[in-house]
Design an enzyme around this catalytic site. Structure first.
Site, short mmCIF file in Angstrom:
data_model
loop_
_atom_site.label_atom_id
_atom_site.label_comp_id
_atom_site.label_asym_id
_atom_site.label_seq_id
_atom_site.Cartn_x
_atom_site.Cartn_y
_atom_site.Cartn_z
N ALA A 222 0.84 -1.20 0.00
CA ALA A 222 0.00 0.00 0.00
C ALA A 222 0.87 1.25 0.00
CB ALA A 222 -0.91 -0.01 1.21
N GLY B 65 -0.06 -5.44 0.36
CA GLY B 65 -1.13 -5.47 -0.63
C GLY B 65 -0.72 -6.16 -1.91
N GLU C 116 -1.15 -9.76 -1.23
CA GLU C 116 -2.59 -10.01 -1.18
C GLU C 116 -3.20 -10.04 -2.57
OE1 GLU C 116 -4.24 -8.21 2.94
OE2 GLU C 116 -3.01 -6.82 1.77
N GLU D 213 2.76 -6.11 7.36
CA GLU D 213 1.94 -5.10 8.03
C GLU D 213 2.18 -5.04 9.53
OE1 GLU D 213 -0.33 -6.30 4.29
OE2 GLU D 213 0.85 -7.32 5.84
#
Length: 255
Positions: free
Chosen positions: A61, A106, A109, A129
């Site tokens: 992110a 991300g 993911e 994270e």
């Protein structure tokens, strides 16, 4: 555009293009959802490649953007974040992630939303994270644990450590490791082969597996049975069986 969709010979490539690290800011997340929905709708897209380019898949992110968000802002944003990735996971066609460089946070993911993952020898994947005082928020706690099992997923999520391609392969986080200059080519070959297959049967297979994983075995068998019987109403089934009887296995041509 930070994300584009290019279609050629039945294969759609969803390409991240936000140098230098393809950080997934809000605009990129929203565009990703739009293109996933477009790939779902388009009949000329029969298989999909997720690709970040030759150097990096996606390093996560946009932390600078997230740093300015408070609790209220993230309560309002978090569902849209997950919805963007879920749109990719729910593309009812074969999806392969071509992973080069970093696939972190991300980015990891997003790779988890694919059906198959091909990684470069030098790729590094992870869910870091926890090092920010957070947990994965775009499906990582759910898709990673379903893919590699809860204990292995917890190790990666609790520690935030990165894994190299060989360990990712051993964990089941990726499915194939190849030289960096072959990643997209091999992903394209995987997608192109399936783009020639029976679209409805492939959709039925994907939805049966995915939906079955979310429920008990009896319900999963019902899902499978309904799809299986339903395919007997399709032209592809007629074509495939006729070709098998007349020409032998593996020679059917599907539209």
């Amino acid at each position: 555009m930070t994300v584009s969709l290019e279609v050629s010979e039945g294969v759609g490539t969803i390409r991240l293009d936000r140098p230098p690290m393809n950080a997934l800011d809000i605009a990129t997340q929203d565009r990703l959802r739009e293109l996933a929905e477009e790939a779902t709708r388009r009949d000329d897209v029969r298989a999909v490649i997720l690709y970040g380019g030759e150097k990096v898949f996606a390093a996560g992110a946009d932390i600078k953007e997230m740093q300015d968000m408070d609790h209220t802002a993230m309560v309002l944003r978090s569902k849209a974040l997950q919805d963007s990735f879920t749109a990719v996971a729910r593309i009812p066609k074969p999806v392969v992630a071509a992973v080069t460089g970093y696939a972190l946070g991300g980015g990891c993911e997003l790779a988890l939303c694919a059906d198959f993952r091909i990684a470069a020898e030098g790729a590094k994947l992870g869910q870091p994270e926890i090092l920010l005082g957070l947990i994965p928020g775009a499906g990582g706690t759910q898709r990673l644990s379903r893919l590699i099992g809860p204990s292995k997923a917890k190790d990666l999520i609790f520690t935030g450590r990165m894994v190299k391609a060989d360990e990712a392969l051993a964990l089941g986080l990726v499915d194939r490791v190849v030289p960096a200059d072959e990643v997209y080519e091999q992903a394209r070959a995987w997608a192109a082969r399936l783009a020639q297959g029976p679209a409805l049967a492939l959709r039925a297979a994907k939805e049966s597996v995915d939906a079955g994983l979310e429920t008990d075995i009896d319900t999963g068998l019902t899902i499978e049975r309904n799809w299986f019987a339903g395919l007997f109403a399709t032209e592809d089934r007629e074509r495939g069986m006729r070709s098998f009887v007349e020409e032998g296995p593996g020679k059917a041509k599907f539209l």
